[in-house]
Design a protein around this motif. Structure first.
Motif, PDB file in Angstrom:
ATOM      1  N   VAL A   7       4.685  57.597 -63.153  1.00 29.95           N
ATOM      2  CA  VAL A   7       3.713  57.461 -61.774  1.00 29.95           C
ATOM      3  C   VAL A   7       2.750  56.673 -62.672  1.00 29.95           C
ATOM      4  O   VAL A   7       2.248  57.161 -63.618  1.00 29.95           O
ATOM      5  N   ARG A   8       2.213  55.772 -62.074  1.00 32.36           N
ATOM      6  CA  ARG A   8       1.223  55.024 -62.653  1.00 32.36           C
ATOM      7  C   ARG A   8       0.080  55.028 -61.577  1.00 32.36           C
ATOM      8  O   ARG A   8       0.077  54.531 -60.448  1.00 32.36           O
ATOM      9  N   VAL A   9      -1.251  55.388 -61.962  1.00 29.92           N
ATOM     10  CA  VAL A   9      -2.410  55.443 -61.181  1.00 29.92           C
ATOM     11  C   VAL A   9      -3.404  54.580 -61.995  1.00 29.92           C
ATOM     12  O   VAL A   9      -3.792  54.798 -63.102  1.00 29.92           O
ATOM     13  N   VAL A  10      -3.801  53.776 -61.203  1.00 25.68           N
ATOM     14  CA  VAL A  10      -4.891  52.549 -61.665  1.00 25.68           C
ATOM     15  C   VAL A  10      -6.039  52.863 -61.279  1.00 25.68           C
ATOM     16  O   VAL A  10      -6.359  53.248 -60.194  1.00 25.68           O
ATOM     17  N   MET A  11      -7.039  52.897 -62.082  1.00 26.62           N
ATOM     18  CA  MET A  11      -8.342  52.718 -61.719  1.00 26.62           C
ATOM     19  C   MET A  11      -9.239  51.907 -62.614  1.00 26.62           C
ATOM     20  O   MET A  11      -8.836  51.648 -63.691  1.00 26.62           O
ATOM     21  N   ALA A  12     -10.367  51.379 -62.173  1.00 28.02           N
ATOM     22  CA  ALA A  12     -11.012  50.156 -62.849  1.00 28.02           C
ATOM     23  C   ALA A  12     -12.393  50.782 -63.149  1.00 28.02           C
ATOM     24  O   ALA A  12     -13.065  51.535 -62.403  1.00 28.02           O
ATOM     25  N   THR A  13     -13.040  50.514 -64.450  1.00 26.32           N
ATOM     26  CA  THR A  13     -14.047  50.910 -64.708  1.00 26.32           C
ATOM     27  C   THR A  13     -14.683  50.157 -65.877  1.00 26.32           C
ATOM     28  O   THR A  13     -13.810  49.514 -66.612  1.00 26.32           O
ATOM     29  N   ALA A  14     -15.904  49.805 -65.934  1.00 32.49           N
ATOM     30  CA  ALA A  14     -16.469  49.353 -67.352  1.00 32.49           C
ATOM     31  C   ALA A  14     -17.489  50.709 -67.765  1.00 32.49           C
ATOM     32  O   ALA A  14     -18.502  50.327 -67.055  1.00 32.49           O
ATOM     33  N   LEU A  30      -4.472  62.247 -57.373  1.00 30.97           N
ATOM     34  CA  LEU A  30      -5.789  61.913 -57.443  1.00 30.97           C
ATOM     35  C   LEU A  30      -6.159  62.293 -59.043  1.00 30.97           C
ATOM     36  O   LEU A  30      -5.740  63.341 -59.588  1.00 30.97           O
ATOM     37  N   VAL A  31      -6.354  61.194 -59.762  1.00 31.63           N
ATOM     38  CA  VAL A  31      -6.804  61.309 -61.226  1.00 31.63           C
ATOM     39  C   VAL A  31      -8.267  60.680 -61.368  1.00 31.63           C
ATOM     40  O   VAL A  31      -8.374  59.748 -60.921  1.00 31.63           O
ATOM     41  N   LYS A  32      -8.914  61.732 -61.826  1.00 29.41           N
ATOM     42  CA  LYS A  32     -10.543  61.264 -62.098  1.00 29.41           C
ATOM     43  C   LYS A  32     -10.614  61.171 -63.516  1.00 29.41           C
ATOM     44  O   LYS A  32     -10.213  62.083 -64.219  1.00 29.41           O
ATOM     45  N   LEU A  33     -11.409  60.403 -64.125  1.00 26.40           N
ATOM     46  CA  LEU A  33     -11.709  60.017 -65.337  1.00 26.40           C
ATOM     47  C   LEU A  33     -13.180  60.478 -65.575  1.00 26.40           C
ATOM     48  O   LEU A  33     -13.984  59.960 -64.761  1.00 26.40           O
ATOM     49  N   CYS A  34     -13.587  61.503 -66.442  1.00 25.70           N
ATOM     50  CA  CYS A  34     -14.912  61.960 -66.416  1.00 25.70           C
ATOM     51  C   CYS A  34     -15.430  61.905 -67.865  1.00 25.70           C
ATOM     52  O   CYS A  34     -14.753  61.875 -68.833  1.00 25.70           O
ATOM     53  N   ASP A  35     -16.777  61.869 -67.770  1.00 25.82           N
ATOM     54  CA  ASP A  35     -17.778  61.895 -69.245  1.00 25.82           C
ATOM     55  C   ASP A  35     -18.470  63.328 -69.167  1.00 25.82           C
ATOM     56  O   ASP A  35     -18.952  63.553 -68.595  1.00 25.82           O
ATOM     57  N   VAL A  36     -17.847  64.009 -70.282  1.00 31.99           N
ATOM     58  CA  VAL A  36     -18.565  65.317 -70.582  1.00 31.99           C
ATOM     59  C   VAL A  36     -19.340  65.240 -71.805  1.00 31.99           C
ATOM     60  O   VAL A  36     -19.060  64.914 -72.840  1.00 31.99           O
ATOM     61  N   ASP A  37     -20.925  65.499 -71.413  1.00 25.42           N
ATOM     62  CA  ASP A  37     -21.914  65.534 -72.386  1.00 25.42           C
ATOM     63  C   ASP A  37     -21.737  66.591 -73.342  1.00 25.42           C
ATOM     64  O   ASP A  37     -20.926  67.659 -73.496  1.00 25.42           O
ATOM     65  N   SER A  38     -22.814  66.714 -74.362  1.00 25.09           N
ATOM     66  CA  SER A  38     -22.831  67.863 -75.133  1.00 25.09           C
ATOM     67  C   SER A  38     -23.062  69.112 -74.556  1.00 25.09           C
ATOM     68  O   SER A  38     -22.966  70.326 -75.346  1.00 25.09           O
ATOM     69  N   GLU A  69     -11.845  56.893 -60.574  1.00 26.62           N
ATOM     70  CA  GLU A  69     -10.704  57.556 -59.875  1.00 26.62           C
ATOM     71  C   GLU A  69      -9.927  56.800 -59.243  1.00 26.62           C
ATOM     72  O   GLU A  69     -10.172  55.508 -59.091  1.00 26.62           O
ATOM     73  N   GLY A  70      -8.604  57.206 -59.213  1.00 24.03           N
ATOM     74  CA  GLY A  70      -7.542  56.549 -58.702  1.00 24.03           C
ATOM     75  C   GLY A  70      -6.701  57.531 -58.090  1.00 24.03           C
ATOM     76  O   GLY A  70      -6.586  58.704 -58.339  1.00 24.03           O
ATOM     77  N   TYR A  71      -6.050  56.946 -56.946  1.00 24.17           N
ATOM     78  CA  TYR A  71      -5.256  57.753 -56.149  1.00 24.17           C
ATOM     79  C   TYR A  71      -4.066  57.050 -55.610  1.00 24.17           C
ATOM     80  O   TYR A  71      -3.954  55.776 -55.607  1.00 24.17           O
ATOM     81  N   VAL A  72      -3.021  57.706 -55.498  1.00 28.74           N
ATOM     82  CA  VAL A  72      -1.603  57.140 -55.030  1.00 28.74           C
ATOM     83  C   VAL A  72      -1.100  58.367 -54.243  1.00 28.74           C
ATOM     84  O   VAL A  72      -0.958  59.534 -54.601  1.00 28.74           O
ATOM     85  N   ARG A  73      -0.295  57.717 -52.971  1.00 31.87           N
ATOM     86  CA  ARG A  73       0.470  58.834 -52.276  1.00 31.87           C
ATOM     87  C   ARG A  73       1.926  58.188 -52.537  1.00 31.87           C
ATOM     88  O   ARG A  73       2.216  57.260 -52.478  1.00 31.87           O
ATOM     89  N   LEU A  74       2.795  59.211 -52.960  1.00 34.83           N
ATOM     90  CA  LEU A  74       4.167  58.887 -53.306  1.00 34.83           C
ATOM     91  C   LEU A  74       5.054  59.475 -52.706  1.00 34.83           C
ATOM     92  O   LEU A  74       4.992  60.797 -51.891  1.00 34.83           O
ATOM     93  N   VAL A  75       6.169  58.936 -52.534  1.00 29.82           N
ATOM     94  CA  VAL A  75       7.369  59.185 -51.814  1.00 29.82           C
ATOM     95  C   VAL A  75       8.289  59.587 -52.961  1.00 29.82           C
ATOM     96  O   VAL A  75       8.688  58.559 -53.818  1.00 29.82           O
ATOM     97  N   LEU A  76       8.766  60.582 -53.256  1.00 31.61           N
ATOM     98  CA  LEU A  76       9.588  60.986 -54.401  1.00 31.61           C
ATOM     99  C   LEU A  76      11.021  61.561 -54.088  1.00 31.61           C
ATOM    100  O   LEU A  76      11.184  62.110 -53.252  1.00 31.61           O
TER     101      LEU A  76
END
Length: 132
Positions: free
Chosen positions: A45-52, A13-21, A30-37
């Motif tokens: 590994v590519r974790v895709v997430m969409a945001t504007a 699980l990858v979360k993109l966060c904004d950290v203020d001052s 956030e993007g999530y992927v279940r992997l068989v490795l």
């Protein structure tokens, strides 16, 4: 991102966060992927997430990586088949590798320009760094 696990399956699980001052971190996407490795082999590994989203001047970007989000996302018990019959999960070690041979880990954030962006660009169109 180069990822490995000593279990046959793993979650990322990858979360993109904004950290203020003030240091307050807010989730943006956030993007999530279940992997068989393959067994403990670094794998791209590519974790895709969409945001504007517009990060304000002086804010920082944080990438938060974790191996699950229970109870929101079902637990990964570390087995490849019949997870629903499993009574116990298996403990495992997950790794993010910075580099293996010629392969490198990276996080890519596309940059968009438009009326709602107030980026300063150099003559080549590259964003200028702002001091913190």
């Amino acid at each position: 991102m180069l990822f490995s696990s000593d279990l046959p399956t793993a979650d990322l699980l990858v979360k993109l966060c904004d950290v203020d001052s003030w240091g307050v971190s807010r989730n943006v996407a956030e993007g999530y992927v279940r992997l068989v490795l393959p067994d403990d082999t670094p794998t791209p590994v590519r974790v895709v997430m969409a945001t504007a989203y517009k990060f304000k001047k002086g804010h920082r970007i944080r990438a938060l990586l974790c191996s699950g989000a229970h109870p929101r996302i079902a637990r990964n018990l570390g087995v490849t088949d019949k997870q629903w019959e499993c009574l116990e999960g298996r403990k495992g070690t997950m790794r993010i590798h910075s580099a293996v041979g010629k392969m490198r880990s990276s996080i890519t954030l596309p940059l968009c320009q438009g009326a709602f962006f107030d980026l300063e660009l150099d003559p080549n169109g590259v964003p200028l760094a702002h001091p913190r």
